[in-house]
Write an enzyme that holds these catalytic residues in place. Sequence first.
Site, PDB file in Angstrom:
ATOM      1  N   CYS A 360       0.835  -1.236   0.000  1.00 32.85           N
ATOM      2  CA  CYS A 360       0.000   0.000   0.000  1.00 32.85           C
ATOM      3  C   CYS A 360       0.853   1.263   0.000  1.00 32.85           C
ATOM      4  O   CYS A 360       0.410   2.320   0.461  1.00 32.85           O
ATOM      5  CB  CYS A 360      -0.955   0.031   1.194  1.00 32.85           C
ATOM      6  SG  CYS A 360      -2.115  -1.302   1.240  1.00 32.85           S
ATOM      7  N   THR A 361       2.079   1.146  -0.472  1.00 35.41           N
ATOM      8  CA  THR A 361       2.972   2.308  -0.498  1.00 35.41           C
ATOM      9  C   THR A 361       3.488   2.437  -1.936  1.00 35.41           C
ATOM     10  O   THR A 361       4.684   2.476  -2.182  1.00 35.41           O
ATOM     11  CB  THR A 361       4.105   2.099   0.536  1.00 35.41           C
ATOM     12  OG1 THR A 361       3.494   1.733   1.775  1.00 35.41           O
ATOM     13  CG2 THR A 361       4.927   3.348   0.782  1.00 35.41           C
TER      14      THR A 361
END
Length: 403
Positions: A360-361
């Site tokens: 999620c980065t």
Amino acid sequence: MDVERVRRDFPIYSSRRGDIVYFDNACQTFRPRQVIEAANDYYFDFPACGGRSVHHLATQVSIKIDEAREKIAHFIGCANPNEIAFTKNCTEGLNLVAKGLRYKKGDAVLTTDMEHNSNHVPWLQLATSVGVKRKFVKTPSDGIFDLEAFKRALSKDVKIVSLVHTNNVTGTTIPAKEVVEIAHDHGALVMLDGAQAAPHMKIDVKGLGVDFYAFSMHKMLGPSGVGVLYAEEGAGKDIEPLITGGGGVSLTEYDSATYLPAPDRFEAGLMNYSGVIGSGAAVDYLSTIGMEEIRDHDTALNSFVTKRLMEIELIRILEPVDPRKRGSIMSFNVDGLGSHDVAMILDEMDKVMIRSGMHCTHPFFTSRGIDGCARASFYIYNTIVECERFVRAVSGLVDTFSM
Ligand SMILES: Cc1ncc(COP(=O)(O)O)c(C=O)c1O
């Protein structure tokens, strides 16, 4: 810390699934019996609605929620439980503040260039919908927060600095106290995304002087579906609630509503009572062990694994290489293999569970031209024996697939 004793508190290790190595703790941790029992007590003993009805079951719920709020406040160094709002996760807390602030034309938000999507996408939305400007502190290749770059990026238009306290990919922690002081000197508010920090170190929101601090209980032994937002009393007053409705207001007319003071104004709708009560038990459990002990334990495991993985050819550890700078997080790649392949093979061959992908980065990876990484993350119930099994599994995988 007596890890074997700790492990006995975690039912999964004595179940038929027990022969596993679980190194996906940065995603979600296991829960000890004490947390499960506290959460279940709600359903067994007083499964009613808190804060509204006046009968004695409801009163018991309210008392238990108040107790949990006080415990969590105390756990993060806050004497005023009204500064603690329960959300459904860290993401909601970050959104609540981002979307609850009132902006004027030209206002900007300053984040790092390696935020989790939960502290990136809300600002993206605001950039489009309200015109909030985005500013980024660039992270050098060693992964360590650059304080000088931060100072340079802090222009007058920055209304809020919103930073990840401990990064979920690199494991690095920013110098939060200095950051808060500098930002406040520039007239900016500060929010910290504590999702990966609160489970692993002593947090003292008052000592840090931070305005908002968000985290999730499921990453620190608590039930799923509970987040915590610390909103300093003065700063919290200016935040419009994200979710509105029953429980968040003192009185409504056909054309008006009067919001209750915090935390109720941020907690409209029926809450996850069982989860909140279990969260109180989770911080009790962590406090009994001690956050210093937990940090030392995480670092010891990380140091062991780092040293051993560095001896394996084809393993690339994401910087910083020094495990003391990465707390409980160990991100790496195997040359020639995708991270999802690494994770799946470790699970299938050795029941070793880690996380893979972009965590999620996404901008962190896309800007560096990397398509993801494998990540092992440790917690209180993990052992050196498990680390050895993990290293053996990675080593076997490299031997098999690098031919
Ligand atoms: C640094 C960081 N911030 C925010 C989040 C979002 O947490 P949640 O999904 O619990 O809201 C995570 C979750 O992994 C995280 O690692």
